[in-house]
Design a protein around this motif. Sequence first.
Motif, PDB file in Angstrom:
ATOM      1  N   LEU A  47      73.492  10.195  43.701  1.00 55.16           N
ATOM      2  CA  LEU A  47      74.052  10.879  44.870  1.00 55.16           C
ATOM      3  C   LEU A  47      74.824  12.126  44.448  1.00 55.16           C
ATOM      4  O   LEU A  47      74.804  13.142  45.146  1.00 55.16           O
ATOM      5  CB  LEU A  47      74.973   9.929  45.646  1.00 55.16           C
ATOM      6  N   ARG A  48      75.490  12.067  43.302  1.00 56.60           N
ATOM      7  CA  ARG A  48      76.206  13.237  42.799  1.00 56.60           C
ATOM      8  C   ARG A  48      75.224  14.345  42.419  1.00 56.60           C
ATOM      9  O   ARG A  48      75.495  15.528  42.635  1.00 56.60           O
ATOM     10  CB  ARG A  48      77.060  12.843  41.597  1.00 56.60           C
ATOM     11  N   LEU A  49      74.061  13.971  41.882  1.00 58.03           N
ATOM     12  CA  LEU A  49      73.035  14.966  41.562  1.00 58.03           C
ATOM     13  C   LEU A  49      72.492  15.608  42.837  1.00 58.03           C
ATOM     14  O   LEU A  49      72.249  16.810  42.886  1.00 58.03           O
ATOM     15  CB  LEU A  49      71.898  14.323  40.771  1.00 58.03           C
ATOM     16  N   TYR A  50      72.302  14.795  43.874  1.00 60.81           N
ATOM     17  CA  TYR A  50      71.799  15.334  45.141  1.00 60.81           C
ATOM     18  C   TYR A  50      72.820  16.293  45.764  1.00 60.81           C
ATOM     19  O   TYR A  50      72.440  17.291  46.386  1.00 60.81           O
ATOM     20  CB  TYR A  50      71.483  14.200  46.123  1.00 60.81           C
ATOM     21  N   GLY A  88      67.364  18.441  26.341  1.00 64.75           N
ATOM     22  CA  GLY A  88      67.904  17.541  27.343  1.00 64.75           C
ATOM     23  C   GLY A  88      68.325  18.282  28.598  1.00 64.75           C
ATOM     24  O   GLY A  88      68.743  19.444  28.528  1.00 64.75           O
ATOM     25  N   PRO A  89      68.243  17.631  29.772  1.00 62.95           N
ATOM     26  CA  PRO A  89      68.513  18.320  31.041  1.00 62.95           C
ATOM     27  C   PRO A  89      69.958  18.760  31.232  1.00 62.95           C
ATOM     28  O   PRO A  89      70.215  19.813  31.813  1.00 62.95           O
ATOM     29  CB  PRO A  89      68.106  17.283  32.099  1.00 62.95           C
ATOM     30  N   ILE A  90      70.932  17.991  30.738  1.00 59.50           N
ATOM     31  CA  ILE A  90      72.336  18.322  30.993  1.00 59.50           C
ATOM     32  C   ILE A  90      72.758  19.597  30.275  1.00 59.50           C
ATOM     33  O   ILE A  90      73.416  20.478  30.855  1.00 59.50           O
ATOM     34  CB  ILE A  90      73.246  17.147  30.596  1.00 59.50           C
ATOM     35  N   LYS A  91      72.392  19.750  29.007  1.00 58.04           N
ATOM     36  CA  LYS A  91      72.754  20.955  28.261  1.00 58.04           C
ATOM     37  C   LYS A  91      72.159  22.198  28.909  1.00 58.04           C
ATOM     38  O   LYS A  91      72.819  23.227  29.041  1.00 58.04           O
ATOM     39  CB  LYS A  91      72.286  20.832  26.815  1.00 58.04           C
ATOM     40  N   MET A 140      63.804  22.083  37.294  1.00 59.49           N
ATOM     41  CA  MET A 140      63.121  21.268  36.294  1.00 59.49           C
ATOM     42  C   MET A 140      64.081  20.281  35.641  1.00 59.49           C
ATOM     43  O   MET A 140      63.738  19.114  35.416  1.00 59.49           O
ATOM     44  CB  MET A 140      62.481  22.164  35.233  1.00 59.49           C
ATOM     45  N   ALA A 141      65.302  20.718  35.340  1.00 60.66           N
ATOM     46  CA  ALA A 141      66.297  19.833  34.729  1.00 60.66           C
ATOM     47  C   ALA A 141      66.617  18.660  35.648  1.00 60.66           C
ATOM     48  O   ALA A 141      66.663  17.499  35.208  1.00 60.66           O
ATOM     49  CB  ALA A 141      67.569  20.614  34.398  1.00 60.66           C
ATOM     50  N   LEU A 142      66.835  18.955  36.923  1.00 67.90           N
ATOM     51  CA  LEU A 142      67.162  17.900  37.878  1.00 67.90           C
ATOM     52  C   LEU A 142      65.999  16.948  38.081  1.00 67.90           C
ATOM     53  O   LEU A 142      66.160  15.718  38.039  1.00 67.90           O
ATOM     54  CB  LEU A 142      67.597  18.510  39.211  1.00 67.90           C
TER      55      LEU A 142
END
Length: 393
Positions: free
Chosen positions: A10-13, A70-73, A113-115
């Motif tokens: 939910l935080r990502l959304y 990695g997606p976060i970096k 793309m990361a998300l």
Amino acid sequence: MRGALSWPFLRLYLLVLLYFSANSILNVIIPLKGESLGASNTTIGIIMGAYLFTTMFFRPWAGQMIQKHGPIKVLRVILLLNGFALILYTFTGLGGYFFARMLQGVSTAFFSMALQIGIIDALPEEDRSQGISLYSLFSYVPGIIGPLLALGIWQAGDMNYFTVVMIAIAVFTGMVGYSAKMDKNTEQPVTSNADQGVNMIQSFSQLVKNPFLFKCSVLMLTSSMVFGATTVFIPLYAMQLESGNAGIYLMLMAGTVVFSRFTLRKRIPSDGKWHSSFIMGTMLILALAAQCVSITITGGPIFFYVGAVLMGIAQALIYPTLTTYLTFVLPKANRNVLLGLFIASADLGVSLGGVMMGPLVDLFSYSFMYMICAFLGVAMIIFGYERRKIFVG
């Protein structure tokens, strides 16, 4: 809540909602600003198309970089670029808008793309379609309020409000983005770096060689041309109508996307099979939506708003359906890169919707251009047919 509706997701959304809030405003402000400065529909289409045209080129590279780092970096770096692009809109003219659209395009390639890769990697297979659908849903939520807010800013005649809103979006998006986390699903097999180091040229050839990727990309490209033509030219088309409001149209369309994505998210196939009737039915809705908009000039506003609802349903279904299908049928070794190519086809389509349809409007009319969009939808009904149901796994 579990799975795709757990708190980390939910935080990502919420991050997705904040990120795409700027576009819901810019999609209205830029065409109106362009017309006020005497720009042609062709020029406006090029400026608007620069955003996703740039995104298209960077998507495959984004997929490869995300596999490596990695997606976060990647996400944290790209949010800085997005913030700079949004601030650039506040003190430049059309030339600056073009450059800012390109910067925003680079940012969006890596952000989305990361998300999406983070969501796919973190969720079990049975929850993938819900995760992707909810990602898409929250990317459209800003479209419910954004167009009306943009029209309010424009009609107020004070662009200082626009400056405040852009800076606020940049700051809040960065704050939420830097606190986001994505944990990889431990049930998924881990591929080696050697397997992930796919040659990009070979990956591009898969657009033609891989029948699954080819079919989905053609469908997505064509559909996105219709979506792009809608986003770019509806604010200008509505000004020619006796009773038709662009803000209400875009609000209805976005609201329908949000409602449909949430209520129909479990109906979207998530089994690796090609559901011809589902795809063909969705393309029929797309064709009807474009035709309704086309005949509004003579048929009246009822067709305009019915077209908005139908367009919203089509948008709600097409992207998550094709994306989910590809997560099953693409080879895992280079799935992220190939997904980047597929999403790039959506970007190219939206861009072409502005770039190619703008000259049609200048030569003929908005009504004629949307009729051509309806013909494209009919062609995709035929293209979406598949005799055999394809299953992988």
